[in-house]
Design an enzyme around this catalytic site. Sequence first.
Site, PDB file in Angstrom:
ATOM      1  N   TYR A 162      19.032  45.783  38.486  1.00 14.67           N
ATOM      2  CA  TYR A 162      18.357  46.555  37.296  1.00 14.67           C
ATOM      3  C   TYR A 162      16.961  46.414  37.285  1.00 14.67           C
ATOM      4  O   TYR A 162      16.354  46.998  36.760  1.00 14.67           O
ATOM      5  CB  TYR A 162      19.050  46.510  35.846  1.00 14.67           C
ATOM      6  CG  TYR A 162      20.414  46.904  35.926  1.00 14.67           C
ATOM      7  CD1 TYR A 162      21.015  47.877  36.811  1.00 14.67           C
ATOM      8  CD2 TYR A 162      21.452  46.633  34.813  1.00 14.67           C
ATOM      9  CE1 TYR A 162      22.415  48.213  36.751  1.00 14.67           C
ATOM     10  CE2 TYR A 162      22.381  47.094  34.683  1.00 14.67           C
ATOM     11  CZ  TYR A 162      22.975  48.152  35.506  1.00 14.67           C
ATOM     12  OH  TYR A 162      24.474  48.491  35.585  1.00 14.67           O
TER      13      TYR A 162
ATOM     14  N   LYS B 262      30.487  39.671  44.647  1.00 11.29           N
ATOM     15  CA  LYS B 262      30.967  40.223  45.793  1.00 11.29           C
ATOM     16  C   LYS B 262      30.559  39.600  47.101  1.00 11.29           C
ATOM     17  O   LYS B 262      29.695  39.966  48.031  1.00 11.29           O
ATOM     18  CB  LYS B 262      30.529  41.919  46.098  1.00 11.29           C
ATOM     19  CG  LYS B 262      31.305  42.695  45.188  1.00 11.29           C
ATOM     20  CD  LYS B 262      32.762  42.957  45.562  1.00 11.29           C
ATOM     21  CE  LYS B 262      32.787  43.924  46.539  1.00 11.29           C
ATOM     22  NZ  LYS B 262      34.175  44.477  47.116  1.00 11.29           N
TER      23      LYS B 262
ATOM     24  N   ASP C 267      35.536  43.587  42.481  1.00  9.05           N
ATOM     25  CA  ASP C 267      36.509  44.721  42.361  1.00  9.05           C
ATOM     26  C   ASP C 267      38.011  44.004  42.119  1.00  9.05           C
ATOM     27  O   ASP C 267      38.774  44.792  41.235  1.00  9.05           O
ATOM     28  CB  ASP C 267      36.498  45.394  43.583  1.00  9.05           C
ATOM     29  CG  ASP C 267      36.706  44.302  44.861  1.00  9.05           C
ATOM     30  OD1 ASP C 267      36.207  43.333  44.872  1.00  9.05           O
ATOM     31  OD2 ASP C 267      36.859  45.020  45.997  1.00  9.05           O
TER      32      ASP C 267
ATOM     33  N   ASP D 165      28.113  44.619  33.450  1.00  8.80           N
ATOM     34  CA  ASP D 165      27.985  45.861  32.813  1.00  8.80           C
ATOM     35  C   ASP D 165      29.271  46.458  32.733  1.00  8.80           C
ATOM     36  O   ASP D 165      29.886  46.987  31.830  1.00  8.80           O
ATOM     37  CB  ASP D 165      26.573  46.589  33.557  1.00  8.80           C
ATOM     38  CG  ASP D 165      26.258  47.925  32.543  1.00  8.80           C
ATOM     39  OD1 ASP D 165      26.941  47.873  31.440  1.00  8.80           O
ATOM     40  OD2 ASP D 165      25.353  48.570  32.910  1.00  8.80           O
TER      41      ASP D 165
ATOM     42  N   ASP E 232      32.550  46.294  29.639  1.00  9.08           N
ATOM     43  CA  ASP E 232      32.972  47.699  29.178  1.00  9.08           C
ATOM     44  C   ASP E 232      34.662  47.847  29.397  1.00  9.08           C
ATOM     45  O   ASP E 232      35.105  48.520  28.459  1.00  9.08           O
ATOM     46  CB  ASP E 232      32.227  48.790  29.689  1.00  9.08           C
ATOM     47  CG  ASP E 232      30.914  49.079  28.920  1.00  9.08           C
ATOM     48  OD1 ASP E 232      30.583  48.219  28.036  1.00  9.08           O
ATOM     49  OD2 ASP E 232      30.128  50.056  29.229  1.00  9.08           O
TER      50      ASP E 232
END
Length: 362
Positions: A141, A192, A225, A249, A253
């Site tokens: 970001y 990852k 993942d 992020d 959630d």
Amino acid sequence: MTKTLMILPGDGIGPEIMAEAEKVIFWMNEQCGLDLEIQRGLIGGQAYDAYGQPLADETLAQCRKADAILMGAVGGPKWDNVEYTLRPESGLLKLRKALDLFANLRPALVFDALVDASTLKPEIVRGLDILIVRELTGGVYFGQPRGIEDLGNGERRGVNTQVYTTSEIRRVGRVAFELARKRSGKVHSCEKANVMESGKLWREDITALHAEAYTDVQLEHMYADNCAMQLLRNPSQFDVIVTDNLFGDILSDEAAMLTGSLGMLPSASLGAPDAPGLYEPVHGSAPDIAGLGKANPLATILSFSMALRYSLERGDLADMLEKAVQKILNDGTRTADIAGDTHTPISTAQMGDAVIEALCAA
Ligand code: NAD
């Protein structure tokens, strides 16, 4: 020693939910010797209307001097057409950036009484208590280069850069290990590393930090993942999850939704040990119910509980407050968002009063 709490109610339901948190603060000041000095300021659309910017420099200076900051929520349709840098949400971003709040703590706690609010089966989510520690000021970001370029042949190219340094990884890793020590002593670090160099560095640096200073904490590495999948398959295997800004992020959630109720979710953003922590509910300013007395103030009250625990050195009062919330939920006390078909909803103010009553009875 007297500590200072800066209160920023913000927009929409912000002032309503904050009024209920303030009831708890006043009660604890009077009954438990909390001795917390309250200061108030404007943020978001309210600040834009008053000062022409969503966080005035004087308010920021006040925040810097406080021991903790409790915020309601910002934003609303009234400010939809305001220039991007002056929009209510920019005030919050400015605050996080100025205080270098690099660790975002998002608990996903399933209260027994609300186990049916989750879309997952009760036996999967019962007793769930996960803490996601998300890196908040680095990663994709913020990484450079970024932008959209015109390639001149009818094609355009969008670029973002995922970048982390060792010190950024270690400081958020330290927060996660320290928190795990106070909980069940287990950290899952998610990245990852199989396909990203920044993930490989993340894994190596977390491994080194663990070996140097935190061998008493159990560390497991997991690809992000797989973590997303495991959160739905078997969420109770997790205690503390530490991850980067982008994966955090998404995973926070996802974990939040395991609990099924936005009005119940608190958060904390922490920086250096001497910087004030920022505490705020996960939800937004809910303009659709603002002013109607329907908002659930518990996420804000539980955010204050996190402030007691992480910035105000009153973990005893945080325990007491969380037990009071647990009790009123067990008693069937519900605002509309968590009432379902079987409970009669009460108002925002009545929910605040119910918390005080439960505290008095404790
Ligand atoms: P929202 O979280 O405000 O609302 C989503 C839904 O959840 C709405 O139906 C709302 O009524 C309900 N809801 C939210 N909080 C509730 C509570 N405490 N009690 C009962 N119901 C509650 O998200 P949105 O509608 O996408 O955004 C509204 C505004 O909030 C936008 O301007 C957005 O930018 C802003 N926002 C701010 C923050 C923040 O301040 N940290 C976070 C998210 C969104």
